[in-house]
Write a protein that holds these residues in place. Structure first.
Motif, PDB file in Angstrom:
ATOM      1  N   MET A 165       7.266  25.181  16.036  1.00  0.00           N
ATOM      2  CA  MET A 165       6.119  24.808  15.266  1.00  0.00           C
ATOM      3  C   MET A 165       4.870  25.139  16.055  1.00  0.00           C
ATOM      4  SD  MET A 165       4.606  21.101  14.211  1.00  0.00           S
ATOM      5  CE  MET A 165       5.373  20.415  15.603  1.00  0.00           C
ATOM      6  N   HIS A 166       3.888  25.744  15.384  1.00  0.00           N
ATOM      7  CA  HIS A 166       2.615  26.034  16.031  1.00  0.00           C
ATOM      8  C   HIS A 166       1.506  25.511  15.126  1.00  0.00           C
ATOM      9  CE1 HIS A 166      -0.388  27.930  18.469  1.00  0.00           C
ATOM     10  NE2 HIS A 166      -0.882  28.520  17.387  1.00  0.00           N
ATOM     11  N   VAL A 167       0.678  24.643  15.658  1.00  0.00           N
ATOM     12  CA  VAL A 167      -0.414  24.042  14.893  1.00  0.00           C
ATOM     13  C   VAL A 167      -1.707  24.310  15.619  1.00  0.00           C
ATOM     14  CG1 VAL A 167      -1.369  21.902  13.973  1.00  0.00           C
ATOM     15  CG2 VAL A 167       1.088  22.228  14.035  1.00  0.00           C
ATOM     16  N   THR A 168      -2.724  24.715  14.886  1.00  0.00           N
ATOM     17  CA  THR A 168      -4.052  24.879  15.471  1.00  0.00           C
ATOM     18  C   THR A 168      -5.008  23.953  14.742  1.00  0.00           C
ATOM     19  OG1 THR A 168      -4.573  26.687  13.955  1.00  0.00           O
ATOM     20  CG2 THR A 168      -3.658  27.291  16.103  1.00  0.00           C
ATOM     21  N   GLY A 169      -6.149  23.679  15.347  1.00  0.00           N
ATOM     22  CA  GLY A 169      -7.145  22.828  14.712  1.00  0.00           C
ATOM     23  C   GLY A 169      -6.879  21.366  14.951  1.00  0.00           C
ATOM     24  N   ASN A 170      -7.354  20.529  14.032  1.00  0.00           N
ATOM     25  CA  ASN A 170      -7.261  19.087  14.165  1.00  0.00           C
ATOM     26  C   ASN A 170      -5.860  18.610  13.798  1.00  0.00           C
ATOM     27  OD1 ASN A 170      -7.493  16.309  14.015  1.00  0.00           O
ATOM     28  ND2 ASN A 170      -9.517  16.366  13.095  1.00  0.00           N
ATOM     29  N   PHE A 205      -1.635  12.566  21.394  1.00  0.00           N
ATOM     30  CA  PHE A 205      -0.975  13.501  20.487  1.00  0.00           C
ATOM     31  C   PHE A 205      -1.570  14.899  20.640  1.00  0.00           C
ATOM     32  CE2 PHE A 205      -0.438  15.000  15.940  1.00  0.00           C
ATOM     33  CZ  PHE A 205       0.913  15.289  16.063  1.00  0.00           C
ATOM     34  N   GLU A 206      -2.896  14.978  20.634  1.00  0.00           N
ATOM     35  CA  GLU A 206      -3.562  16.272  20.808  1.00  0.00           C
ATOM     36  C   GLU A 206      -3.253  16.863  22.180  1.00  0.00           C
ATOM     37  OE1 GLU A 206      -6.393  17.764  18.889  1.00  0.00           O
ATOM     38  OE2 GLU A 206      -6.285  16.388  17.193  1.00  0.00           O
ATOM     39  N   LEU A 207      -3.277  16.037  23.226  1.00  0.00           N
ATOM     40  CA  LEU A 207      -3.001  16.504  24.576  1.00  0.00           C
ATOM     41  C   LEU A 207      -1.555  16.982  24.714  1.00  0.00           C
ATOM     42  CD1 LEU A 207      -4.007  16.936  27.460  1.00  0.00           C
ATOM     43  CD2 LEU A 207      -3.404  14.556  27.928  1.00  0.00           C
ATOM     44  N   LEU A 208      -0.627  16.289  24.096  1.00  0.00           N
ATOM     45  CA  LEU A 208       0.775  16.707  24.102  1.00  0.00           C
ATOM     46  C   LEU A 208       0.897  18.131  23.574  1.00  0.00           C
ATOM     47  CD1 LEU A 208       3.863  16.044  24.333  1.00  0.00           C
ATOM     48  CD2 LEU A 208       3.687  15.222  21.976  1.00  0.00           C
ATOM     49  N   HIS A 209       0.235  18.396  22.474  1.00  0.00           N
ATOM     50  CA  HIS A 209       0.279  19.736  21.886  1.00  0.00           C
ATOM     51  C   HIS A 209      -0.366  20.761  22.823  1.00  0.00           C
ATOM     52  CE1 HIS A 209       0.186  23.014  19.075  1.00  0.00           C
ATOM     53  NE2 HIS A 209      -1.120  23.084  19.183  1.00  0.00           N
ATOM     54  N   GLU A 210      -1.553  20.453  23.339  1.00  0.00           N
ATOM     55  CA  GLU A 210      -2.254  21.395  24.216  1.00  0.00           C
ATOM     56  C   GLU A 210      -1.440  21.706  25.471  1.00  0.00           C
ATOM     57  OE1 GLU A 210      -6.177  19.892  25.065  1.00  0.00           O
ATOM     58  OE2 GLU A 210      -6.623  19.637  22.936  1.00  0.00           O
ATOM     59  N   SER A 258       1.845  21.415  25.883  1.00  0.00           N
ATOM     60  CA  SER A 258       3.079  22.148  25.576  1.00  0.00           C
ATOM     61  C   SER A 258       2.783  23.618  25.281  1.00  0.00           C
ATOM     62  CB  SER A 258       3.854  21.491  24.431  1.00  0.00           C
ATOM     63  OG  SER A 258       3.109  21.507  23.245  1.00  0.00           O
ATOM     64  N   VAL A 259       1.668  23.912  24.622  1.00  0.00           N
ATOM     65  CA  VAL A 259       1.281  25.304  24.374  1.00  0.00           C
ATOM     66  C   VAL A 259       0.969  26.001  25.698  1.00  0.00           C
ATOM     67  CG1 VAL A 259      -0.524  26.780  23.375  1.00  0.00           C
ATOM     68  CG2 VAL A 259       0.481  24.946  22.010  1.00  0.00           C
ATOM     69  N   CYS A 260       0.228  25.318  26.563  1.00  0.00           N
ATOM     70  CA  CYS A 260      -0.119  25.883  27.870  1.00  0.00           C
ATOM     71  C   CYS A 260       1.130  26.137  28.703  1.00  0.00           C
ATOM     72  CB  CYS A 260      -1.078  24.941  28.593  1.00  0.00           C
ATOM     73  SG  CYS A 260      -1.603  25.537  30.208  1.00  0.00           S
ATOM     74  N   LEU A 261       2.015  25.158  28.748  1.00  0.00           N
ATOM     75  CA  LEU A 261       3.245  25.293  29.528  1.00  0.00           C
ATOM     76  C   LEU A 261       4.108  26.426  28.990  1.00  0.00           C
ATOM     77  CD1 LEU A 261       5.083  24.199  31.779  1.00  0.00           C
ATOM     78  CD2 LEU A 261       5.997  22.569  30.114  1.00  0.00           C
ATOM     79  N   GLU A 287      13.347  23.501  33.742  1.00  0.00           N
ATOM     80  CA  GLU A 287      12.563  22.264  33.630  1.00  0.00           C
ATOM     81  C   GLU A 287      11.428  22.436  32.629  1.00  0.00           C
ATOM     82  OE1 GLU A 287      11.327  21.142  37.545  1.00  0.00           O
ATOM     83  OE2 GLU A 287      13.284  20.306  38.056  1.00  0.00           O
ATOM     84  N   ALA A 288      10.746  23.570  32.660  1.00  0.00           N
ATOM     85  CA  ALA A 288       9.655  23.827  31.713  1.00  0.00           C
ATOM     86  C   ALA A 288      10.190  23.926  30.291  1.00  0.00           C
ATOM     87  CB  ALA A 288       8.901  25.098  32.099  1.00  0.00           C
ATOM     88  N   HIS A 289      11.326  24.615  30.125  1.00  0.00           N
ATOM     89  CA  HIS A 289      11.927  24.716  28.789  1.00  0.00           C
ATOM     90  C   HIS A 289      12.325  23.340  28.266  1.00  0.00           C
ATOM     91  CE1 HIS A 289      12.126  29.037  28.042  1.00  0.00           C
ATOM     92  NE2 HIS A 289      12.299  29.175  29.356  1.00  0.00           N
ATOM     93  N   SER A 290      12.877  22.510  29.138  1.00  0.00           N
ATOM     94  CA  SER A 290      13.267  21.156  28.743  1.00  0.00           C
ATOM     95  C   SER A 290      12.046  20.341  28.338  1.00  0.00           C
ATOM     96  CB  SER A 290      14.010  20.478  29.898  1.00  0.00           C
ATOM     97  OG  SER A 290      14.308  19.137  29.571  1.00  0.00           O
ATOM     98  N   ALA A 291      10.978  20.436  29.109  1.00  0.00           N
ATOM     99  CA  ALA A 291       9.751  19.693  28.790  1.00  0.00           C
ATOM    100  C   ALA A 291       9.165  20.159  27.464  1.00  0.00           C
ATOM    101  CB  ALA A 291       8.729  19.851  29.917  1.00  0.00           C
ATOM    102  N   CYS A 292       9.163  21.468  27.218  1.00  0.00           N
ATOM    103  CA  CYS A 292       8.645  21.989  25.946  1.00  0.00           C
ATOM    104  C   CYS A 292       9.498  21.533  24.768  1.00  0.00           C
ATOM    105  CB  CYS A 292       8.566  23.517  25.988  1.00  0.00           C
ATOM    106  SG  CYS A 292       7.167  24.142  26.912  1.00  0.00           S
ATOM    107  N   THR A 293      10.795  21.501  24.943  1.00  0.00           N
ATOM    108  CA  THR A 293      11.695  21.026  23.885  1.00  0.00           C
ATOM    109  C   THR A 293      11.426  19.563  23.572  1.00  0.00           C
ATOM    110  OG1 THR A 293      13.399  22.626  24.484  1.00  0.00           O
ATOM    111  CG2 THR A 293      14.116  20.682  23.249  1.00  0.00           C
TER     112      THR A 293
END
Length: 116
Positions: free
Chosen positions: A1-6, A76-81, A83-86, A96-102
């Motif tokens: 899932m990829h979400v942009t904006g608010n 919630f917003e920070l979680l998304h930001e 995970s996208v950055c990671l 470990e990064a793949h697990s965190a993103c999942t």
């Protein structure tokens, strides 16, 4: 899932930030938006109320519960930001990064009410 904006518009919850107000005469905390939000309750109506916790004799748990609820739109917003950055910086063998993103994707789906 990829979400942009608010993200809060996608999730259909009252946009943040939220503030916590203590009402000691009522022994509760109220979580309210920091500003009026079009399409939602008039003015600054409470989003949630955190009442007493019978497991404790002081206000510590109730106050902590109110603070974490009040911070949830920003988390919630920070979680998304994050995970996208990671996801954009991890390598194929970085388990470990793949697990965190999942985990971040699963939590985001849970918040949005979607299957993971």
């Amino acid at each position: 899932m990829h979400v942009t904006g608010n993200f809060s518009q996608v999730a259909n919850f009252t946009p943040g930030p939220w503030r916590v107000e203590a009402h000691f005469s009522k022994a509760l905390y109220e979580i309210r938006p920091c500003y009026p939000v079009d399409g939602f309750s008039t003015g600054f109506a409470a989003i949630a109320r955190v009442a007493g916790d019978k497991r404790t004799v002081d206000d510590t748990v109730r106050a902590a519960n109110a603070r974490i609820i009040g911070a949830s739109p920003e988390m919630f917003e920070l979680l998304h930001e994050l995970s996208v950055c990671l996801a954009s910086h991890m390598t194929a063998d970085d388990t470990e990064a793949h697990s965190a993103c999942t985990k971040a994707r699963q939590l985001t789906c849970r918040i949005l009410g979607e299957p993971a």
